[in-house]
Write an enzyme that holds these catalytic residues in place. Structure first.
Site, PDB file in Angstrom:
ATOM      1  N   GLY A  11     -57.255 -73.895  33.306  1.00 55.57           N
ATOM      2  CA  GLY A  11     -57.802 -75.219  33.628  1.00 55.57           C
ATOM      3  C   GLY A  11     -59.188 -75.450  33.051  1.00 55.57           C
ATOM      4  O   GLY A  11     -59.901 -76.329  33.516  1.00 55.57           O
ATOM      5  N   SER A  12     -59.556 -74.687  32.024  1.00 55.56           N
ATOM      6  CA  SER A  12     -60.923 -74.792  31.501  1.00 55.56           C
ATOM      7  C   SER A  12     -61.008 -75.781  30.342  1.00 55.56           C
ATOM      8  O   SER A  12     -60.511 -75.518  29.247  1.00 55.56           O
ATOM      9  CB  SER A  12     -61.393 -73.403  31.048  1.00 55.56           C
ATOM     10  OG  SER A  12     -62.369 -73.505  30.048  1.00 55.56           O
ATOM     11  N   PRO A  13     -61.658 -76.940  30.543  1.00 58.70           N
ATOM     12  CA  PRO A  13     -61.745 -77.926  29.459  1.00 58.70           C
ATOM     13  C   PRO A  13     -62.375 -77.381  28.167  1.00 58.70           C
ATOM     14  O   PRO A  13     -61.808 -77.605  27.084  1.00 58.70           O
ATOM     15  CB  PRO A  13     -62.576 -79.052  30.075  1.00 58.70           C
ATOM     16  CG  PRO A  13     -62.386 -78.893  31.553  1.00 58.70           C
ATOM     17  CD  PRO A  13     -62.263 -77.424  31.785  1.00 58.70           C
TER      18      PRO A  13
END
Ligand SMILES: N[C@@H](CCC(=O)N[C@@H](CS)C(=O)NCC(=O)O)C(=O)O
Length: 218
Positions: A11-13
Site C-alpha cells: 500500500g505504499s504510494p
C-alpha cells in the site's frame, strides 16, 4: 539487463511510483515485498540495507538507493537512453519536472497524507487547518493542470507518477471533488495509462481492505 531489486510495501504510494517508472521503461524489477503489519521494515536485516527503514529501497548490484523520486531519476538515467521525455535532458524542461518533484515531496504529498490519508487510516478527526490546507493544495493543483494533458504538457513525466500516487487519496477524500475538474480529468487520463492501471487497482484493493477492517472495528 541488470537485476534491480526493489523493497516495497503493497500500500505504499512512493513504491508504486517507482514501479510505474520501471514498467514504463521496460525494466523488470525483482520486487521484495515487506510486510509492514509484521514490522519487517524495522528488522535488523532491512535496517542494514536502509537505516531510515523506508520503502521504496532499490538495490542495483551493490548500489543501494532510497527516496522514491531519486530512484525514479536514477532509473531513467540508467535505462532511459540518450534522452527520455519521462525526465528530459533539456535543462529547463528537467527543471520543471524537478520543481514539481520537490513541491510534491515538501508540500503536495505531505499535505494529502497528513490531511486525508492519516485521518482515514487512524480514524481521527481532521482539523479545520488540515482541511483548509488540503483544499488549498488541491485548488493549486487544479490550476496547474488547466489546459494541460499531463503536468508539464503533452508528455508524461516522473512528476505525473509521483503526484498521481499521492492524489490517489481521493479514494477516501470526503470533500467535493467536482471543485477540481482539471485534476480529476488528468487523474482519469492517468487511469488510461497501462503503467498506472495496476497501481490504481492495487491501492484501491488496499483501501477497500482497510474500509472493511474499519467497519468491523468497535
Ligand atoms: N520520501 C520517501 C518516503 C518513504 C516513506 O516514508 N515510505 C513509507 C511507506 S509509504 C515508509 O516506508 N514508512 C515507514 C514506516 O512507516 O515506518 C519516498 O518518497 O521514498
Amino acid at each position: 539487463m541488470a537485476n534491480i531489486q526493489v523493497y516495497h510495501f503493497i500500500g505504499s504510494p512512493p513504491s508504486q511510483a517507482v514501479i510505474m517508472t520501471a514498467k514504463t521503461l521496460g525494466v523488470p524489477l525483482e520486487l521484495k515485498r515487506l510486510d509492514f503489519m509484521k514490522k519487517e521494515h524495522l528488522q535488523p536485516e532491512f535496517t542494514k540495507i536502509n537505516p531510515d527503514q523506508t520503502v521504496p529501497t532499490m538495490i542495483d548490484e551493490d548500489f543501494i538507493l532510497w527516496e522514491s523520486r531519486t530512484i525514479m531519476r536514477y532509473l531513467v538515467g540508467k535505462f532511459g537512453g540518450e534522452d527520455n521525455s519521462l525526465y528530459p535532458r533539456d535543462l529547463q524542461k528537467r527543471a520543471e519536472v524537478d520543481r514539481l518533484l520537490d513541491y510534491d515531496l515538501g508540500v503536495f504529498y505531505k499535505t494529502l497524507i497528513e490531511g486525508v490519508w492519516l485521518p482515514f487510516k487512524d480514524r481521527t478527526p481532521k482539523t479545520k487547518e488540515q482541511e483548509e490546507k488540503v483544499t488549498k493544495v488541491l485548488s493549486r493543483f487544479d490550476t496547474l493542470l488547466k489546459d494541460k494533458k499531463f503536468l508539464t504538457g503533452d508528455n508524461l513525466t516522473i512528476a505525473d507518477f509521483s503526484m498521481v500516487v499521492g492524489f490517489i487519496v481521493e479514494l477516501v477524500y470526503e470533500g467535493d471533488k467536482s471543485k477540481f475538474p482539471n485534476a480529476m480529468a488528468w487523474y482519469k487520463r492517468m487511469q488510461e495509462e497501462t503503467c498506472f492501471k495496476e497501481t490504481y487497482d492495487t491501492i484501491k484493493d488496499f483501501v477497500e481492505m482497510m474500509k472493511k477492517q474499519h467497519a468491523e472495528m468497535p
